[in-house]
Design a protein around this motif. Sequence first.
Motif, short mmCIF file in Angstrom:
data_model
loop_
_atom_site.label_atom_id
_atom_site.label_comp_id
_atom_site.label_asym_id
_atom_site.label_seq_id
_atom_site.Cartn_x
_atom_site.Cartn_y
_atom_site.Cartn_z
N GLN A 175 0.85 -1.19 0.00
CA GLN A 175 0.00 0.00 0.00
C GLN A 175 0.89 1.25 0.00
O GLN A 175 2.01 1.22 0.52
CB GLN A 175 -0.91 0.04 1.23
N CYS A 189 -4.32 2.12 9.29
CA CYS A 189 -4.57 1.75 7.90
C CYS A 189 -5.82 2.45 7.37
O CYS A 189 -5.83 2.98 6.25
CB CYS A 189 -4.72 0.23 7.77
N GLN A 190 -6.85 2.47 8.18
CA GLN A 190 -8.09 3.14 7.78
C GLN A 190 -7.87 4.63 7.58
O GLN A 190 -8.34 5.22 6.59
CB GLN A 190 -9.16 2.92 8.85
N TRP A 246 -6.31 2.85 3.51
CA TRP A 246 -6.02 1.47 3.11
C TRP A 246 -7.10 0.54 3.65
O TRP A 246 -7.87 0.91 4.54
CB TRP A 246 -4.66 1.04 3.65
N PRO A 247 -7.15 -0.70 3.12
CA PRO A 247 -8.06 -1.69 3.71
C PRO A 247 -7.78 -1.84 5.20
O PRO A 247 -6.62 -1.80 5.63
CB PRO A 247 -7.73 -2.98 2.95
N HIS A 248 -8.83 -1.98 5.98
CA HIS A 248 -8.62 -2.02 7.44
C HIS A 248 -9.30 -3.22 8.09
O HIS A 248 -9.77 -3.16 9.22
CB HIS A 248 -9.10 -0.72 8.08
N GLN A 249 -9.34 -4.32 7.33
CA GLN A 249 -9.80 -5.59 7.89
C GLN A 249 -8.61 -6.54 8.00
O GLN A 249 -7.74 -6.56 7.14
CB GLN A 249 -10.87 -6.22 6.99
N LYS A 272 -8.25 -9.60 7.49
CA LYS A 272 -8.12 -10.54 6.38
C LYS A 272 -7.36 -9.96 5.20
O LYS A 272 -6.85 -10.68 4.35
CB LYS A 272 -9.50 -11.01 5.91
N ASP A 273 -7.31 -8.62 5.10
CA ASP A 273 -6.64 -7.98 3.97
C ASP A 273 -5.12 -8.01 4.08
O ASP A 273 -4.43 -7.66 3.14
CB ASP A 273 -7.12 -6.53 3.86
N TYR A 274 -4.63 -8.44 5.24
CA TYR A 274 -3.17 -8.43 5.43
C TYR A 274 -2.63 -9.79 5.90
O TYR A 274 -1.47 -9.93 6.17
CB TYR A 274 -2.79 -7.35 6.45
#
Length: 360
Positions: free
Chosen positions: A250, A348-349, A353-356, A358-360
């Motif tokens: 990211q 991240c949020q 950026w994605p903030h779940q 599972k995204d990382y």
Amino acid sequence: MYQQIQTYLTQLEGLLKQHQLWQNTPIDPQALNSTVPFCHDTMAFEQWLQFVFIEKMQMLVTQQQPLPSNFAIAPMAELMLAQKNGGAVVTQLLAQLDKLLGREVIVNERPAPVEFGELEILYRDENYIAINKPSGLLVHRSFLDKHETQFAMQMLRDQIGQHVFPVHRLDRPTSGVLLFALSSEAARDINQLFIDNQISKRYLALVRGFAPESVFLDKPLKEQLDKIADKFADQNKAPQEAQTQFNCLQQATLPIPIDKYPTVRYSLVECFPKTGRKHQIRRHLKHLSLPIIGDVNHGDNQHNQFFREHFSLRRLMLFATELNFVHPYTQQQINIKAPLGEAMLTICQQLGWPHQEKDY
């Protein structure tokens, strides 16, 4: 004010000499050729006090030039001199100087101890156990901080009622997957996998700047020795092979000026160390001009301060997220993952950026 500043500078010089922090030989002029805050890559903090800070402040006082405002050097002194004789009294004096220059800094002789709760267990079988080590927790008792009372090894032993054997380490400020063996035999066999480079480790790092999409860095590193813990180690050991694969996941730009730049740039970087040198990821990213946020020794102090002030962040943004290996006894593929945690996901949020998890 100039007279008071002169008094403080004289007292500071006296304290440095009293506690053997003063250098009796001139510093190599090349040590001043650094773009790293406080010349962390070329000189120790006490050398910076002597050859940069005192010298430049003396010049300003002598020439009656404007003095720096909103100045705060005591927090850095507290971090860098914590383990050195006289560090506390030097820090207290610098705190008085900070206050005089317009910013009151409250400094304790030692930070209040952090109480870590029950350790999160990520994996366990009859031979091995892995935890999610919190940032700030030492793996085991160390010469580096004689005041500490909590260590991952002892805490885990007490938690599960069984002796554990450390098989690798994480730096104190790094969080994430930390593996232990439950017997000396299991420790021996997993250690062989580490020696044979058959264990894959994945880290995530939040860094300053825009990272390239992918880069493999093969840069030998000279071992960094601690004056106390490594007192009897070979001081002249040749640089050791060090290799790390980096992938940028990211990127973000914030419209906030820092230093001479109108905006700030950050990246989230995936790191796969192929070797296991001390501070390898941190030093390799510094070499790529991508210092990790929150890294006191290899980072960018202006951006560290920015994250403290805007995100209330006071930790190294390096996470050991995964450990993969073939189990020595069952021959099954083992994949152990550690969560990033709510604080990092919130950042991240805020960076878009994605903030779940599972995204990382």
